[in-house]
Enzyme design. Structure first.
Site, PDB file in Angstrom:
ATOM      1  N   ALA A 116       0.805  -1.221   0.000  1.00  0.00           N
ATOM      2  CA  ALA A 116       0.000   0.000   0.000  1.00  0.00           C
ATOM      3  C   ALA A 116       0.834   1.265   0.000  1.00  0.00           C
ATOM      4  O   ALA A 116       0.423   2.299  -0.539  1.00  0.00           O
ATOM      5  CB  ALA A 116      -0.942   0.002   1.205  1.00  0.00           C
ATOM      6  N   HIS A 118      -3.904  -9.535  -4.953  1.00  0.00           N
ATOM      7  CA  HIS A 118      -5.225  -9.346  -4.347  1.00  0.00           C
ATOM      8  C   HIS A 118      -6.284  -8.874  -5.340  1.00  0.00           C
ATOM      9  O   HIS A 118      -7.331  -8.374  -4.942  1.00  0.00           O
ATOM     10  CB  HIS A 118      -5.121  -8.380  -3.164  1.00  0.00           C
ATOM     11  CG  HIS A 118      -4.255  -8.897  -2.060  1.00  0.00           C
ATOM     12  ND1 HIS A 118      -3.463  -8.094  -1.259  1.00  0.00           N
ATOM     13  CD2 HIS A 118      -4.031 -10.174  -1.635  1.00  0.00           C
ATOM     14  CE1 HIS A 118      -2.801  -8.840  -0.388  1.00  0.00           C
ATOM     15  NE2 HIS A 118      -3.129 -10.104  -0.593  1.00  0.00           N
TER      16      HIS A 118
END
Length: 236
Positions: free
Chosen positions: A20, A117
């Site tokens: 992230a 993901h």
């Protein structure tokens, strides 16, 4: 920085493993930092609302949260994304393995991106399989429905769901064959994704992150800082 430049210049099969922190400079919030989603107040914890069980039991609430917090379609690639795309074009980077779902690596021009993901840019009907893009999902209301009446689900891996086996296999292979592995912008707290770095066998393990990670003690080069700022400062 000079040592990092030297390691990059000496490598011909670099694999980048990012989290992230790679996208925060593009305005996309992460989960675990001071301003991350886990520090914000919601009716349920974010990890609960982003779980398969919550999606199944509270579908409308799941989509309200997903559209409000997970779809940042105005975000644009930052220096980290652009540098990696340039390195790939120059033959230095063989693969980008990302835990992010924002598609910014592809937007920057990277071709070989392994999305552990999934991606917000892919959505499919659970009934007929029809595909929809992220813009359609953002503009939808309530529980998004396909023209056939089925529920349209984002192609993102929710808590409680398994990662794609093909993506996992390709990621392990890329890391195993790499002569340099750059781990950046990730706390390495999400499994099984974080365990993939164990496949690396080389001696050019580079960790770039604002906070400590479990891989710091193994790193041949450790840089604490912003991924975008570090990569942008290189003369490679």
């Amino acid at each position: 920085m000079e040592r990092l430049e030297k390691l990059i210049e000496e490598s011909r099969n670099i694999v980048f493993f990012g989290g992230a922190g790679v996208s925060t400079e593009s305005g996309i919030p992460d989960f675990r930092s001071v301003d991350g989603l886990y520090r914000q107040k919601f009716k349920y914890p974010p990890e609960t609302m982003l779980s398969h069980d919550f999606f199944a039991a509270h579908t409308a609430e799941f989509f309200d949260f997903y559209r409000a917090k997970m779809l940042c379609l105005s975000a644009r690639p930052n220096a980290a994304h652009l540098t990696l795309a340039r390195w790939e074009k120059a033959g230095l980077v063989r693969a980008v393995i990302t835990q992010n779902i924002d598609g910014l690596h592809q937007m920057a021009g990277s071709q070989n991106v392994l999305e552990l993901h999934g991606s917000v840019h892919r959505n499919h009907c659970l009934q007929c399989g029809k595909n929809y893009d992220a813009e359609w999902m953002l503009e939808s209301r309530g529980v998004p429905q396909c023209s056939c009446g089925g529920v349209v689900k984002p192609d993102v891996v929710l808590y409680g769901e398994s990662l794609d086996n093909g993506t996992l296999t390709a990621s392990v292979k890329a890391i195993f064959e790499a002569d340099a592995l750059i781990i950046a912008g990730t706390s390495l707290a999400v499994y099984p994704a974080a365990s993939l770095i164990d496949a690396y066998r080389g001696d050019r393990l580079i960790v770039i992150n604002r906070s400590p990670t479990p891989a710091d003690h193994r790193a041949n080069l450790l840089i604490q800082g912003s991924v975008g700022e570090v990569l942008a400062a290189l003369h490679v």
